[in-house]
Design a protein around this motif. Structure first.
Motif, PDB file in Angstrom:
ATOM      1  N   GLY A   1      -4.659   7.633  12.253  1.00  0.00           N
ATOM      2  CA  GLY A   1      -5.541   8.404  11.376  1.00  0.00           C
ATOM      3  C   GLY A   1      -5.335   9.895  11.537  1.00  0.00           C
ATOM      4  N   ALA A   2      -5.202  10.350  12.777  1.00  0.00           N
ATOM      5  CA  ALA A   2      -4.964  11.771  13.035  1.00  0.00           C
ATOM      6  C   ALA A   2      -3.620  12.210  12.453  1.00  0.00           C
ATOM      7  N   ALA A   3      -2.612  11.376  12.591  1.00  0.00           N
ATOM      8  CA  ALA A   3      -1.283  11.708  12.053  1.00  0.00           C
ATOM      9  C   ALA A   3      -1.325  11.872  10.535  1.00  0.00           C
ATOM     10  N   LEU A   4      -2.162  11.078   9.871  1.00  0.00           N
ATOM     11  CA  LEU A   4      -2.262  11.153   8.413  1.00  0.00           C
ATOM     12  C   LEU A   4      -2.908  12.443   7.921  1.00  0.00           C
ATOM     13  N   THR A   5      -3.478  13.218   8.826  1.00  0.00           N
ATOM     14  CA  THR A   5      -4.108  14.478   8.419  1.00  0.00           C
ATOM     15  C   THR A   5      -3.195  15.683   8.592  1.00  0.00           C
ATOM     16  N   LEU A   6      -2.026  15.459   9.191  1.00  0.00           N
ATOM     17  CA  LEU A   6      -1.120  16.574   9.496  1.00  0.00           C
ATOM     18  C   LEU A   6      -0.002  16.698   8.464  1.00  0.00           C
ATOM     19  N   PRO A   7       0.280  17.952   8.021  1.00  0.00           N
ATOM     20  CA  PRO A   7       1.439  18.130   7.158  1.00  0.00           C
ATOM     21  C   PRO A   7       2.704  17.860   7.959  1.00  0.00           C
ATOM     22  N   PRO A   8       3.744  17.337   7.448  1.00  0.00           N
ATOM     23  CA  PRO A   8       3.958  16.836   6.094  1.00  0.00           C
ATOM     24  C   PRO A   8       3.526  15.378   5.910  1.00  0.00           C
ATOM     25  N   VAL A   9       3.049  14.730   6.974  1.00  0.00           N
ATOM     26  CA  VAL A   9       2.619  13.332   6.854  1.00  0.00           C
ATOM     27  C   VAL A   9       1.505  13.215   5.815  1.00  0.00           C
ATOM     28  N   ARG A  10       0.588  14.177   5.805  1.00  0.00           N
ATOM     29  CA  ARG A  10      -0.529  14.173   4.852  1.00  0.00           C
ATOM     30  C   ARG A  10      -0.011  14.169   3.415  1.00  0.00           C
ATOM     31  N   TRP A  11       1.012  14.950   3.152  1.00  0.00           N
ATOM     32  CA  TRP A  11       1.555  15.034   1.795  1.00  0.00           C
ATOM     33  C   TRP A  11       2.207  13.717   1.389  1.00  0.00           C
ATOM     34  N   ILE A  12       2.938  13.129   2.316  1.00  0.00           N
ATOM     35  CA  ILE A  12       3.590  11.845   2.044  1.00  0.00           C
ATOM     36  C   ILE A  12       2.532  10.771   1.828  1.00  0.00           C
ATOM     37  N   ALA A  13       1.506  10.761   2.686  1.00  0.00           N
ATOM     38  CA  ALA A  13       0.428   9.772   2.569  1.00  0.00           C
ATOM     39  C   ALA A  13      -0.270   9.898   1.219  1.00  0.00           C
ATOM     40  N   HIS A  14      -0.489  11.126   0.773  1.00  0.00           N
ATOM     41  CA  HIS A  14      -1.123  11.340  -0.536  1.00  0.00           C
ATOM     42  C   HIS A  14      -0.267  10.739  -1.657  1.00  0.00           C
ATOM     43  N   GLY A  15       1.028  10.994  -1.605  1.00  0.00           N
ATOM     44  CA  GLY A  15       1.930  10.448  -2.627  1.00  0.00           C
ATOM     45  C   GLY A  15       1.965   8.933  -2.624  1.00  0.00           C
ATOM     46  N   VAL A  16       2.013   8.356  -1.434  1.00  0.00           N
ATOM     47  CA  VAL A  16       2.018   6.892  -1.321  1.00  0.00           C
ATOM     48  C   VAL A  16       0.694   6.327  -1.827  1.00  0.00           C
ATOM     49  N   TYR A  17      -0.420   6.961  -1.458  1.00  0.00           N
ATOM     50  CA  TYR A  17      -1.733   6.494  -1.928  1.00  0.00           C
ATOM     51  C   TYR A  17      -1.791   6.515  -3.446  1.00  0.00           C
TER      52      TYR A  17
ATOM     53  N   LYS B   1      -9.652   8.907   7.773  1.00  0.00           N
ATOM     54  CA  LYS B   1     -10.972   8.923   8.419  1.00  0.00           C
ATOM     55  C   LYS B   1     -11.374   7.518   8.859  1.00  0.00           C
ATOM     56  N   LEU B   2     -11.100   6.520   8.026  1.00  0.00           N
ATOM     57  CA  LEU B   2     -11.388   5.127   8.383  1.00  0.00           C
ATOM     58  C   LEU B   2     -10.635   4.742   9.652  1.00  0.00           C
ATOM     59  N   LEU B   3      -9.353   5.048   9.699  1.00  0.00           N
ATOM     60  CA  LEU B   3      -8.544   4.734  10.878  1.00  0.00           C
ATOM     61  C   LEU B   3      -9.047   5.488  12.106  1.00  0.00           C
ATOM     62  N   SER B   4      -9.388   6.747  11.940  1.00  0.00           N
ATOM     63  CA  SER B   4      -9.886   7.547  13.057  1.00  0.00           C
ATOM     64  C   SER B   4     -11.174   6.969  13.621  1.00  0.00           C
ATOM     65  N   LYS B   5     -12.045   6.507  12.756  1.00  0.00           N
ATOM     66  CA  LYS B   5     -13.331   5.955  13.185  1.00  0.00           C
ATOM     67  C   LYS B   5     -13.163   4.595  13.858  1.00  0.00           C
ATOM     68  N   ALA B   6     -12.021   3.938  13.642  1.00  0.00           N
ATOM     69  CA  ALA B   6     -11.768   2.631  14.258  1.00  0.00           C
ATOM     70  C   ALA B   6     -11.441   2.773  15.738  1.00  0.00           C
ATOM     71  N   GLY B   7     -10.988   3.945  16.159  1.00  0.00           N
ATOM     72  CA  GLY B   7     -10.695   4.184  17.569  1.00  0.00           C
ATOM     73  C   GLY B   7      -9.355   3.619  18.003  1.00  0.00           C
ATOM     74  N   GLY B   8      -9.081   3.745  19.289  1.00  0.00           N
ATOM     75  CA  GLY B   8      -7.844   3.223  19.872  1.00  0.00           C
ATOM     76  C   GLY B   8      -6.601   3.797  19.225  1.00  0.00           C
ATOM     77  N   ALA B   9      -5.578   2.955  19.120  1.00  0.00           N
ATOM     78  CA  ALA B   9      -4.306   3.374  18.518  1.00  0.00           C
ATOM     79  C   ALA B   9      -4.485   3.726  17.041  1.00  0.00           C
ATOM     80  N   TRP B  10      -5.454   3.103  16.388  1.00  0.00           N
ATOM     81  CA  TRP B  10      -5.702   3.414  14.972  1.00  0.00           C
ATOM     82  C   TRP B  10      -6.094   4.879  14.796  1.00  0.00           C
ATOM     83  N   ALA B  11      -6.840   5.403  15.760  1.00  0.00           N
ATOM     84  CA  ALA B  11      -7.263   6.805  15.681  1.00  0.00           C
ATOM     85  C   ALA B  11      -6.063   7.750  15.697  1.00  0.00           C
ATOM     86  N   TRP B  12      -5.040   7.398  16.461  1.00  0.00           N
ATOM     87  CA  TRP B  12      -3.825   8.204  16.487  1.00  0.00           C
ATOM     88  C   TRP B  12      -3.155   8.214  15.109  1.00  0.00           C
TER      89      TRP B  12
END
Length: 133
Positions: free
Chosen positions: A86-102, A73-84
């Motif tokens: 941020g959007a990728a981090l919400t999609l499976p399986p990227v979301r699952w990997i991001a959760h594990g890394v976090y 959400k932070l990345l998405s709110k930053a706009g530009g390439a960061w928003a892309w």
């Protein structure tokens, strides 16, 4: 009730503080940034326990996103390439990997640059922190 999103982080953790400061300075997201220790958690609709556990992104409607999804959400709110990103981090399986890394980073923040042994302790057991109540 907040009029813009609120980013809540652990202000007692040097790693968290350094990371959030860096991200906010570089990304300039449209949000309020506050350590949970100074936030009105009740008004934001979150518990102290959750605020101690993970980074939080709280929308004006008080929808709460935690951990990797708060980062998205932070990345998405930053706009530009960061928003892309941020959007990728919400999609499976990227979301699952991001959760594990976090969770891996959050669980080991006391070992990371800027971290301290106090980061590994529950907030009420950290040196210099007064008990709640």
């Amino acid at each position: 009730m907040p009029t813009q999103p609120v980013l809540v982080y652990d202000g007692d953790c040097a790693f968290c503080t350094t990371s959030v400061t860096f991200l906010v300075r570089r990304l300039r997201p449209k949000c309020t940034v506050v350590p949970w220790q100074f936030a009105d958690l009740d008004a934001l609709g979150v518990t102290r326990r959750r605020a101690e556990y993970e980074l939080l992104w709280i929308t004006p409607g008080t929808t709460v996103y935690g951990g990797a999804q708060a980062v998205a959400k932070l990345l998405s709110k930053a706009g530009g390439a960061w928003a892309w990103l941020g959007a990728a981090l919400t999609l499976p399986p990227v979301r699952w990997i991001a959760h594990g890394v976090y969770r891996l980073v959050a669980g080991n923040r006391h070992r990371l640059p800027g971290g301290s042994p106090a980061c590994a302790l529950p907030a009420d057991r950290r040196p210099g922190v007064r008990p709640a109540g």
